[in-house]
Design a protein around this motif. Structure first.
Motif, PDB file in Angstrom:
ATOM      1  N   ASP A 161       1.352  -1.643   0.572  1.00  0.00           N
ATOM      2  CA  ASP A 161       0.114  -0.267  -0.346  1.00  0.00           C
ATOM      3  C   ASP A 161       0.512   1.355  -0.819  1.00  0.00           C
ATOM      4  O   ASP A 161       1.832   1.083   0.369  1.00  0.00           O
ATOM      5  N   GLY A 171      -5.873   6.731   4.051  1.00  0.00           N
ATOM      6  CA  GLY A 171      -6.628   5.233   3.848  1.00  0.00           C
ATOM      7  C   GLY A 171      -5.672   3.837   2.815  1.00  0.00           C
ATOM      8  O   GLY A 171      -5.727   3.101   2.741  1.00  0.00           O
ATOM      9  N   PHE A 181      -5.770  -9.883   7.570  1.00  0.00           N
ATOM     10  CA  PHE A 181      -5.203  -8.961   6.509  1.00  0.00           C
ATOM     11  C   PHE A 181      -3.781  -8.590   8.097  1.00  0.00           C
ATOM     12  O   PHE A 181      -4.470  -7.748   8.151  1.00  0.00           O
ATOM     13  N   ASN A 229      -5.647  -6.595  10.316  1.00  0.00           N
ATOM     14  CA  ASN A 229      -7.373  -6.212  10.444  1.00  0.00           C
ATOM     15  C   ASN A 229      -8.119  -7.839   9.494  1.00  0.00           C
ATOM     16  O   ASN A 229      -7.737  -8.629   9.368  1.00  0.00           O
ATOM     17  N   ARG A 283     -10.554  -7.622   7.733  1.00  0.00           N
ATOM     18  CA  ARG A 283     -11.536  -7.464   5.924  1.00  0.00           C
ATOM     19  C   ARG A 283     -10.139  -7.015   4.932  1.00  0.00           C
ATOM     20  O   ARG A 283      -9.070  -7.415   4.867  1.00  0.00           O
ATOM     21  N   GLY A 301      -8.383  -5.204   2.514  1.00  0.00           N
ATOM     22  CA  GLY A 301      -7.403  -4.269   2.040  1.00  0.00           C
ATOM     23  C   GLY A 301      -7.933  -3.252   1.729  1.00  0.00           C
ATOM     24  O   GLY A 301      -8.343  -3.428   0.546  1.00  0.00           O
ATOM     25  N   ASP A 302      -8.257  -1.352   1.178  1.00  0.00           N
ATOM     26  CA  ASP A 302      -8.684  -0.434   0.459  1.00  0.00           C
ATOM     27  C   ASP A 302      -8.105   0.367  -0.168  1.00  0.00           C
ATOM     28  O   ASP A 302      -6.943   1.319   1.323  1.00  0.00           O
ATOM     29  N   PRO A 303      -6.878   0.350  -0.678  1.00  0.00           N
ATOM     30  CA  PRO A 303      -7.581  -0.545  -2.081  1.00  0.00           C
ATOM     31  C   PRO A 303      -6.562  -2.125  -2.722  1.00  0.00           C
ATOM     32  O   PRO A 303      -6.577  -2.336  -3.322  1.00  0.00           O
ATOM     33  N   GLU A 304      -6.021  -2.516  -1.461  1.00  0.00           N
ATOM     34  CA  GLU A 304      -5.385  -3.744  -0.984  1.00  0.00           C
ATOM     35  C   GLU A 304      -6.130  -4.872  -2.520  1.00  0.00           C
ATOM     36  O   GLU A 304      -6.361  -5.706  -3.539  1.00  0.00           O
TER      37      GLU A 304
HETATM   38  N1  GLY Z   1      -5.116  -0.035   2.477  1.00  0.00           N
HETATM   39  C1  GLY Z   1      -5.209  -0.450   4.401  1.00  0.00           C
HETATM   40  C2  GLY Z   1      -6.157  -0.955   4.978  1.00  0.00           C
HETATM   41  O1  GLY Z   1      -7.052  -1.015   4.347  1.00  0.00           O
HETATM   42  O2  GLY Z   1      -6.324  -0.761   5.960  1.00  0.00           O
END
Ligand code: GLY
Ligand code: AMP
Length: 421
Positions: A211, A225, A268, A284, A286, A288-291
Motif C-alpha cells: 500500500d 486510507g 489481513f 485487519n 477485512r 484492504g482498500d485499495p489492496e
Molecule cells: N489500505 C489499508 C487498509 O485498508 O487498512
C-alpha cells in the motif's frame, strides 16, 4: 446464490466485480453501494447498523450469503446477528473482529501464541504510559487501542512527540478508541500486507500487496486510507510467505479457536519484513482498500465459491489459484484529502479509461447527479492496471488515469516506486 454485499468503497466495487462473474451468482445486491457498483449489482438502502433490518432484507430476498466489506459492521456484530438468524455471512464474529478492533487484544494474543511482533505495553492510565515511554525512549510507536479510521497511530521519532501522542490519546483525541493506549517498539524493515482466507479452522494464503499510505509522492505528507497499491509484493517471496503462514497466521487461527472465538473471513496481516524475518504490525479483519482492487482481479478461482466456503466453515482447498499477472491501482482523490476533501467536482471520461484493454476503474466516493458524475468523498476513483510485471501494470494504470478528466482531483504519480527500484 443471492448475495448481499455491504459497503460503498473501491474495495466493495472490486468485490462486486469479482462476485458478479461467478457462475454461482443468481442476483447481487449491495447496500449502500456507489454508482460504479450499480453497474453490477442492485443498490438497496438497507442500513448495515440496523441488524434486524438487514436480517429482514435477507429473509425477504432469500439471501444465501452476506459479504461484509468494511470493519465497522464487523466490530458491531453484524455477522453474529445474521448467523443467529440462520443467514450465512462472510466475515468474523464481533469477538473475532477484536483482532482489528483492539490493538491490545491482538498484542496479548501474540504474546500468548509466541507470534513475532514488537515488544509493547498496554495502558489505561496516562502517567503509567508516560513512564513507559520515558523508559523505552524514541523512536517508539503510540497507538489508540480501538478503531480510529487509520489515524490512531503515531510513529514518534522523539520522546517529546511520543509524550504528546500519549497525552492526546488520554485527552480524547480518538474518543473511546483512545481510552486505552498501546505503546510498541519501533520495527525496522519494509512493510507489506498479506491476506489469507479463513474458515474458522483453516487458513489458506491468498496474496500479498503493498500500500502507499502517505498522501504525497515520495511517501510525504499525512497518512491516508491508502493512495495506491500493487500485488504481488516482490518482498513477499514464497519463503517469507511460508513463514508468515507458519509463524503468524496459523498460530492466530489456533489461538482464536482455542479461545472459543474462531476466526473466519479474510485475515489481513500488516507486516514489517526486517532482517530477522516478518513481524506483525497489526491485523485487519477485512480486505484492504485499495489492496482489494489489486488482489481480487488476480484470483483465478471462483471468488464467490471461496467466500461461501469460508462462511460455512468448509474451505476445503489446498491453495487458491492466482493469475500470473501484476496489478497496480492508483487512487484518484478529491483535492484537500485527507484533511478536507472538496466534494462536488465533476469527473468526465471514466469510460475512456475503462475502455483500455488492461484497465479497470472502480468507484469509491462518487455520486451521480443527473447525467453527471461528481466527487462525493475523499478517495473518489481507483484506476487499476494489469500487466506481466509491476512496471507494465503501472504503465497501464497511469494510461487510464491520464484519460480521466477530474480537475478537482489529484493522485500520486509514483505508485509502485519501491517495487521498481
Ligand atoms: N489500505 C489499508 C487498509 O485498508 O487498512
Ligand atoms: P497501523 O494502523 O497499526 O497499521 O499503523 C499505521 C502505520 O504506522 C503502519 O502502516 C506503519 O507504517 C506504522 N507503524 C505501526 N506500528 C509500527 C511499528 N511498531 N514500527 C514501525 N512502524 C509502525
Amino acid at each position: 446464490m443471492n448475495v448481499l454485499l455491504i459497503g460503498s468503497g473501491g474495495r466493495e466495487h472490486a468485490l462486486a466485480n469479482a462476485i458478479s462473474i461467478s457462475p454461482r451468482l443468481t442476483k447481487l445486491f449491495c447496500a449502500p453501494g456507489n454508482p460504479g457498483i450499480a453497474a453490477v449489482a442492485e443498490i438497496v438502502s438497507v442500513d448495515a447498523s440496523d441488524h434486524p433490518a438487514v436480517v429482514n432484507f435477507c429473509r425477504l430476498m432469500k439471501i444465501d450469503l452476506v459479504v461484509v466489506g468494511p470493519e465497522q459492521p464487523l466490530v458491531e456484530g453484524l455477522v453474529d446477528a445474521l448467523e443467529t438468524a440462520g443467514v450465512s455471512a462472510f466475515g468474523p464474529s464481533k469477538a473475532a473482529a477484536q483482532l482489528e478492533g483492539s490493538k491490545g487484544f491482538t498484542k496479548d494474543l501474540c504474546a500468548r501464541a509466541n507470534i513475532p511482533t514488537g515488544a509493547y505495553g498496554r495502558f489505561s492510565n496516562r502517567d503509567a504510559a508516560l513512564a513507559y515511554v520515558r523508559k523505552a525512549g524514541a523512536p517508539i510507536v503510540v497507538k489508540a487501542d480501538g478503531l480510529a479510521a487509520g489515524k490512531g497511530v503515531v510513529v514518534a521519532t522523539s520522546l517529546a512527540e511520543a509524550e504528546a501522542a500519549v497525552r492526546a490519546c488520554f485527552e480524547g483525541a480518538f474518543g473511546a478508541a483512545g481510552a486505552e493506549v498501546v505503546i510498541e517498539d519501533f520495527l525496522e524493515g519494509e512493510e507489506a500486507s498479506f491476506f489469507a482466507l479463513c474458515d474458522g479452522v483453516r487458513a489458506i494464503a491468498l496474496a500479498s500487496a503493498q500500500d502507499h499510505k502517505r498522501v504525497g509522492d515520495g511517501d510525504k505528507g499525512p497518512n491516508t486510507g491508502g493512495m495506491g497499491a500493487y500485488s504481488p509484493a516482490p518482498i513477499m517471496t514464497s519463503e517469507i510467505e511460508t513463514r508468515v503462514m507458519r509463524e503468524i497466521v496459523q498460530p492466530t487461527m489456533a489461538a482464536m479457536a482455542a479461545a472459543g472465538t474462531p476466526f473466519k473471513g479474510v485475515l489481513f496481516a500488516g507486516l514489517m519484513i526486517g532482517a530477522d524475518g516478518p513481524k506483525l504490525i497489526e491485523f485487519n479483519t477485512r480486505f484492504g482498500d485499495p489492496e482489494a482492487q489489486v488482489i481480487l482481479p488476480r484470483v483465478a478461482d471462483d471468488l464467490l465459491a471461496l467466500l461461501a466456503s469460508c462462511a460455512r466453515g468448509q474451505l476445503n482447498v489446498e491453495r487458491i489459484a492466482l493469475k500470473p499477472l501484476s496489478a497496480l491501482t492508483v487512487v484518484l482523490a478529491a483535492k484537500g484529502y485527507p484533511a478536507a476533501p472538496q466534494k462536488g467536482g465533476e469527473i468526465r471520461c471514466v469510460d475512456l479509461a475503462a475502455a483500455l484493454p488492461d484497465v479497470v476503474v472502480t468507484h469509491a466516493g462518487t455520486k451521480r447527479i443527473g447525467d453527471k458524475l461528481v466527487a462525493n468523498g475523499g478517495r473518489v476513483l481507483n484506476v487499476t492496471g494489469f500487466g506481466l510485471d509491476v512496471r507494465a501494470a503501472r504503465e497501464n494504470a497511469y494510461a487510464g488515469v491520464d484519460r480521466i478528466d477530474f480537475p478537482g482531483g489529484f493522485c500520486r504519480r509514483d505508485i509502485g516506486w519501491r517495487a521498481l527500484e
